[in-house]
Scaffold this motif. Structure first.
Motif, PDB file in Angstrom:
ATOM      1  N   PHE A   1      -1.907 -12.589   4.923  1.00 63.38           N
ATOM      2  CA  PHE A   1      -0.870 -11.349   3.766  1.00 63.38           C
ATOM      3  C   PHE A   1       0.985 -11.203   4.279  1.00 63.38           C
ATOM      4  O   PHE A   1       0.608 -10.886   4.929  1.00 63.38           O
ATOM      5  CB  PHE A   1      -2.425 -10.317   3.991  1.00 63.38           C
ATOM      6  N   LEU A   2       0.779 -10.659   2.783  1.00 61.99           N
ATOM      7  CA  LEU A   2       1.854  -9.797   2.498  1.00 61.99           C
ATOM      8  C   LEU A   2       1.400  -8.347   2.451  1.00 61.99           C
ATOM      9  O   LEU A   2       0.375  -7.297   1.314  1.00 61.99           O
ATOM     10  CB  LEU A   2       2.629 -10.189   1.134  1.00 61.99           C
ATOM     11  N   ILE A   3       1.997  -7.204   3.252  1.00 59.40           N
ATOM     12  CA  ILE A   3       2.207  -5.970   3.460  1.00 59.40           C
ATOM     13  C   ILE A   3       3.530  -5.026   3.122  1.00 59.40           C
ATOM     14  O   ILE A   3       3.578  -5.029   3.759  1.00 59.40           O
ATOM     15  CB  ILE A   3       0.911  -4.932   4.297  1.00 59.40           C
ATOM     16  N   HIS A   4       3.565  -4.023   1.724  1.00 58.87           N
ATOM     17  CA  HIS A   4       4.613  -3.799   1.548  1.00 58.87           C
ATOM     18  C   HIS A   4       4.260  -2.133   2.019  1.00 58.87           C
ATOM     19  O   HIS A   4       2.943  -2.004   1.367  1.00 58.87           O
ATOM     20  CB  HIS A   4       5.206  -3.645   0.156  1.00 58.87           C
ATOM     21  N   ALA A   5       5.261  -1.425   2.421  1.00 61.14           N
ATOM     22  CA  ALA A   5       5.138  -0.071   3.066  1.00 61.14           C
ATOM     23  C   ALA A   5       5.640   0.346   1.743  1.00 61.14           C
ATOM     24  O   ALA A   5       6.420   0.897   1.910  1.00 61.14           O
ATOM     25  CB  ALA A   5       5.038   0.911   4.339  1.00 61.14           C
ATOM     26  N   ALA A   6       4.620   0.908   0.363  1.00 59.61           N
ATOM     27  CA  ALA A   6       5.805   0.988  -0.383  1.00 59.61           C
ATOM     28  C   ALA A   6       6.323   1.872  -0.253  1.00 59.61           C
ATOM     29  O   ALA A   6       7.694   2.439  -1.247  1.00 59.61           O
ATOM     30  CB  ALA A   6       5.030   0.938  -1.979  1.00 59.61           C
TER      31      ALA A   6
ATOM     32  N   CYS B   1       0.751  -1.369   0.387  1.00 62.34           N
ATOM     33  CA  CYS B   1       0.069   0.367   0.150  1.00 62.34           C
ATOM     34  C   CYS B   1       0.533   1.236   0.057  1.00 62.34           C
ATOM     35  O   CYS B   1       2.106   1.251   0.159  1.00 62.34           O
ATOM     36  CB  CYS B   1      -1.085   0.209   1.222  1.00 62.34           C
ATOM     37  N   ARG B   2       0.219   2.352  -0.311  1.00 60.43           N
ATOM     38  CA  ARG B   2      -0.354   3.547   0.063  1.00 60.43           C
ATOM     39  C   ARG B   2      -0.422   4.871   1.014  1.00 60.43           C
ATOM     40  O   ARG B   2      -1.353   4.289   0.798  1.00 60.43           O
ATOM     41  CB  ARG B   2       0.874   4.186  -1.490  1.00 60.43           C
ATOM     42  N   ARG B   3       0.808   5.214   1.718  1.00 57.25           N
ATOM     43  CA  ARG B   3      -0.032   6.341   2.351  1.00 57.25           C
ATOM     44  C   ARG B   3      -0.914   7.523   1.775  1.00 57.25           C
ATOM     45  O   ARG B   3      -0.388   7.724   0.108  1.00 57.25           O
ATOM     46  CB  ARG B   3       0.799   7.255   2.842  1.00 57.25           C
ATOM     47  N   VAL B   4      -2.323   7.825   1.600  1.00 56.20           N
ATOM     48  CA  VAL B   4      -3.045   8.133   1.316  1.00 56.20           C
ATOM     49  C   VAL B   4      -3.888   9.824   2.119  1.00 56.20           C
ATOM     50  O   VAL B   4      -4.525   9.195   3.268  1.00 56.20           O
ATOM     51  CB  VAL B   4      -4.021   8.019   0.541  1.00 56.20           C
ATOM     52  N   VAL B   5      -3.105  11.057   1.733  1.00 55.38           N
ATOM     53  CA  VAL B   5      -4.154  12.020   3.173  1.00 55.38           C
ATOM     54  C   VAL B   5      -6.101  12.032   2.644  1.00 55.38           C
ATOM     55  O   VAL B   5      -5.736  12.867   1.796  1.00 55.38           O
ATOM     56  CB  VAL B   5      -3.467  12.893   3.280  1.00 55.38           C
ATOM     57  N   GLU B   6      -6.849  11.788   3.478  1.00 58.40           N
ATOM     58  CA  GLU B   6      -7.902  12.360   3.278  1.00 58.40           C
ATOM     59  C   GLU B   6      -8.621  13.185   5.149  1.00 58.40           C
ATOM     60  O   GLU B   6      -8.676  12.677   5.270  1.00 58.40           O
ATOM     61  CB  GLU B   6      -9.106  11.095   3.268  1.00 58.40           C
ATOM     62  N   ASP B   7      -9.052  14.671   4.112  1.00 60.85           N
ATOM     63  CA  ASP B   7      -9.455  15.004   4.953  1.00 60.85           C
ATOM     64  C   ASP B   7      -8.829  15.100   6.283  1.00 60.85           C
ATOM     65  O   ASP B   7      -9.280  15.609   7.472  1.00 60.85           O
ATOM     66  CB  ASP B   7     -10.899  14.391   4.929  1.00 60.85           C
ATOM     67  N   GLY B   8      -7.546  15.384   5.923  1.00 61.88           N
ATOM     68  CA  GLY B   8      -6.399  15.494   7.039  1.00 61.88           C
ATOM     69  C   GLY B   8      -6.412  14.652   8.112  1.00 61.88           C
ATOM     70  O   GLY B   8      -5.243  14.611   8.359  1.00 61.88           O
TER      71      GLY B   8
ATOM     72  N   VAL C   1      -4.507  -0.127  -1.291  1.00 62.76           N
ATOM     73  CA  VAL C   1      -3.974  -1.299  -1.811  1.00 62.76           C
ATOM     74  C   VAL C   1      -3.188  -0.796  -3.315  1.00 62.76           C
ATOM     75  O   VAL C   1      -3.580   0.627  -4.329  1.00 62.76           O
ATOM     76  CB  VAL C   1      -4.378  -2.766  -2.201  1.00 62.76           C
ATOM     77  N   ALA C   2      -1.655  -0.780  -3.210  1.00 66.57           N
ATOM     78  CA  ALA C   2      -1.060   0.305  -4.584  1.00 66.57           C
ATOM     79  C   ALA C   2      -0.447  -1.220  -5.842  1.00 66.57           C
ATOM     80  O   ALA C   2       0.437  -2.315  -5.067  1.00 66.57           O
ATOM     81  CB  ALA C   2       0.112   1.143  -4.294  1.00 66.57           C
ATOM     82  N   THR C   3      -1.335  -1.354  -6.503  1.00 72.91           N
ATOM     83  CA  THR C   3      -0.330  -1.988  -7.560  1.00 72.91           C
ATOM     84  C   THR C   3       0.150  -1.734  -8.542  1.00 72.91           C
ATOM     85  O   THR C   3       0.972  -0.664  -8.623  1.00 72.91           O
ATOM     86  CB  THR C   3      -1.603  -3.121  -8.516  1.00 72.91           C
ATOM     87  N   ASN C   4       0.680  -2.846  -9.614  1.00 73.13           N
ATOM     88  CA  ASN C   4       1.457  -2.335 -10.929  1.00 73.13           C
ATOM     89  C   ASN C   4       2.793  -1.756 -10.086  1.00 73.13           C
ATOM     90  O   ASN C   4       2.797  -0.400 -10.660  1.00 73.13           O
ATOM     91  CB  ASN C   4       0.813  -1.788 -11.707  1.00 73.13           C
ATOM     92  N   LYS C   5       3.550  -1.932  -9.773  1.00 75.09           N
ATOM     93  CA  LYS C   5       4.450  -2.480  -9.796  1.00 75.09           C
ATOM     94  C   LYS C   5       4.172  -1.228  -8.544  1.00 75.09           C
ATOM     95  O   LYS C   5       5.720   0.000  -8.297  1.00 75.09           O
ATOM     96  CB  LYS C   5       5.984  -1.926 -10.056  1.00 75.09           C
ATOM     97  N   TRP C   6       3.477  -1.266  -7.580  1.00 73.04           N
ATOM     98  CA  TRP C   6       3.119   0.298  -6.421  1.00 73.04           C
ATOM     99  C   TRP C   6       2.897   1.306  -7.025  1.00 73.04           C
ATOM    100  O   TRP C   6       2.635   2.600  -6.669  1.00 73.04           O
ATOM    101  CB  TRP C   6       4.069   0.243  -6.206  1.00 73.04           C
ATOM    102  N   GLN C   7       2.671   1.090  -8.670  1.00 68.45           N
ATOM    103  CA  GLN C   7       2.367   2.573  -9.162  1.00 68.45           C
ATOM    104  C   GLN C   7       1.003   3.090  -9.242  1.00 68.45           C
ATOM    105  O   GLN C   7       0.997   4.570  -9.474  1.00 68.45           O
ATOM    106  CB  GLN C   7       2.892   2.621 -10.872  1.00 68.45           C
ATOM    107  N   THR C   8       0.069   2.276  -8.857  1.00 68.00           N
ATOM    108  CA  THR C   8      -1.349   2.076  -9.083  1.00 68.00           C
ATOM    109  C   THR C   8      -2.373   2.166  -8.532  1.00 68.00           C
ATOM    110  O   THR C   8      -1.978   1.386  -7.397  1.00 68.00           O
ATOM    111  CB  THR C   8      -2.188   1.553 -10.424  1.00 68.00           C
ATOM    112  N   ILE C   9      -2.551   3.530  -7.315  1.00 69.28           N
ATOM    113  CA  ILE C   9      -3.499   3.179  -6.171  1.00 69.28           C
ATOM    114  C   ILE C   9      -4.651   2.885  -6.592  1.00 69.28           C
ATOM    115  O   ILE C   9      -5.833   3.863  -7.155  1.00 69.28           O
ATOM    116  CB  ILE C   9      -3.104   4.419  -5.807  1.00 69.28           C
ATOM    117  N   THR C  10      -5.045   2.016  -5.458  1.00 68.70           N
ATOM    118  CA  THR C  10      -6.238   2.005  -6.113  1.00 68.70           C
ATOM    119  C   THR C  10      -6.990   2.177  -5.351  1.00 68.70           C
ATOM    120  O   THR C  10      -7.019   2.482  -4.244  1.00 68.70           O
ATOM    121  CB  THR C  10      -6.599  -0.104  -5.842  1.00 68.70           C
ATOM    122  N   ARG C  11      -8.701   1.678  -5.660  1.00 68.33           N
ATOM    123  CA  ARG C  11     -10.005   2.015  -4.821  1.00 68.33           C
ATOM    124  C   ARG C  11      -9.915   1.564  -3.117  1.00 68.33           C
ATOM    125  O   ARG C  11     -11.102   1.653  -2.535  1.00 68.33           O
ATOM    126  CB  ARG C  11     -11.284   2.121  -5.191  1.00 68.33           C
TER     127      ARG C  11
END
Length: 273
Positions: free
Chosen positions: A187-192, A146-153, A159-169
């Motif tokens: 489960f496997l979780i890389h903090a990309a 996954c990648r971090r996303v800031v939502e409303d502060g 989850v990020a796919t495609n070599k961690w370049q595409t952030i999914t919903r």
């Protein structure tokens, strides 16, 4: 209790350590470059044997890209320690069983699970159910790196796919892990965002993973990204209440690192038996 788990990352047929966010292309041509922290002169079998000798269970072999040499290196690792290594990278319904047949204990699936709709990429539960039936729930690991996303502060992780370049919903939370956990074993979780940087783990994510861990999955969530000290095992154990395991990459001495000795993290595992 938190355990150390090993990794063997393969790129262009070689064992490497790569800065996660720079892996944007496949590894077919010399132009398909990523920022490399380490390129090994040793084959994948060397690392598989190393983990075997020290009984480091639950290690994962990740093929970074579609270079056919990656398949050869992953197969060599599986042959070295048959039925003990998890294989990921390009896993789909067509090839998943073949990796089990080649000696993988589990297959790790990620990008293939996601399909695009009008609102973006989201997980396809039908695909998950199909691959789970194909190889068996007890042989399947779902990668929700996954990648971090800031939502409303506020910080969230998607989850990020495609070599961690595409952030999914697909947002990480307890509901997601419970839903996916019906069809997989781990489960496997890389903090990309911190992968390959050796600047410390994402402590907020690790703490949340402990809270989001479904019943029965204690010790079946593996976190990767940023670990730089042997003491990070103790930190992960504290933050996650011992529910999350930890893997090391670029900081580890066997991958050219100067921050963490393999002997120290193996000793940790021995004290946790």
């Amino acid at each position: 209790m938190t355990r150390f788990r090993g990794c063997i990352d393969i790129h262009a047929g070689q064992v490497k350590q790569i800065v996660g966010g720079t892996l944007t292309k496949d590894d077919i041509s010399p132009a398909d470059k990523a920022d490399e922290n380490f390129v090994s002169t040793k084959p994948s079998s060397y690392y598989a044997q190393l983990y075997k000798d020290h009984n480091v269970e639950g290690c994962h072999v990740i093929k970074l890209g579609t270079n056919p040499a990656n398949d050869e290196a992953a197969a060599l690792a599986c042959e070295t320690w048959k039925d003990h290594l998890q294989v990921g990278g390009g896993i789909n319904i067509e090839n998943a069983q073949s990796w089990i047949d080649r000696g993988a204990s589990h297959v790790i699936v990620t990008s293939w699970l996601f399909t695009k709709n009008d609102e973006g990429y989201d997980i396809d539960m039908q695909r998950l159910e199909e691959i789970s039936k194909k190889v068996g729930k007890d042989r399947l690991v779902v990668d929700v790196s996954c990648r971090r996303v800031v939502e409303d502060g506020r910080v969230a992780w998607y989850v990020a796919t495609n070599k961690w370049q595409t952030i999914t919903r697909c947002k990480l939370d307890l509901g997601l892990f419970e839903r996916l956990g019906q069809f997989c074993d781990e489960f496997l979780i890389h903090a990309a965002d911190v992968e390959g940087l050796c600047k410390g783990i994402d402590t907020e994510l690790v703490e949340n993973l402990g809270l989001w861990c479904p019943a029965g999955f204690e010790g079946k969530l593996t976190y990767a990204g940023g670990a730089k000290l042997a003491l990070d095992l103790e930190l992960v154990e504290k933050l996650s209440s011992g529910k999350v395991d930890l893997t090391y990459g670029s900081s580890l001495d066997v991958f050219g690192g100067s921050l963490v000795k393999l002997d120290d993290v193996i000793q940790w595992n021995q004290t946790r038996k």
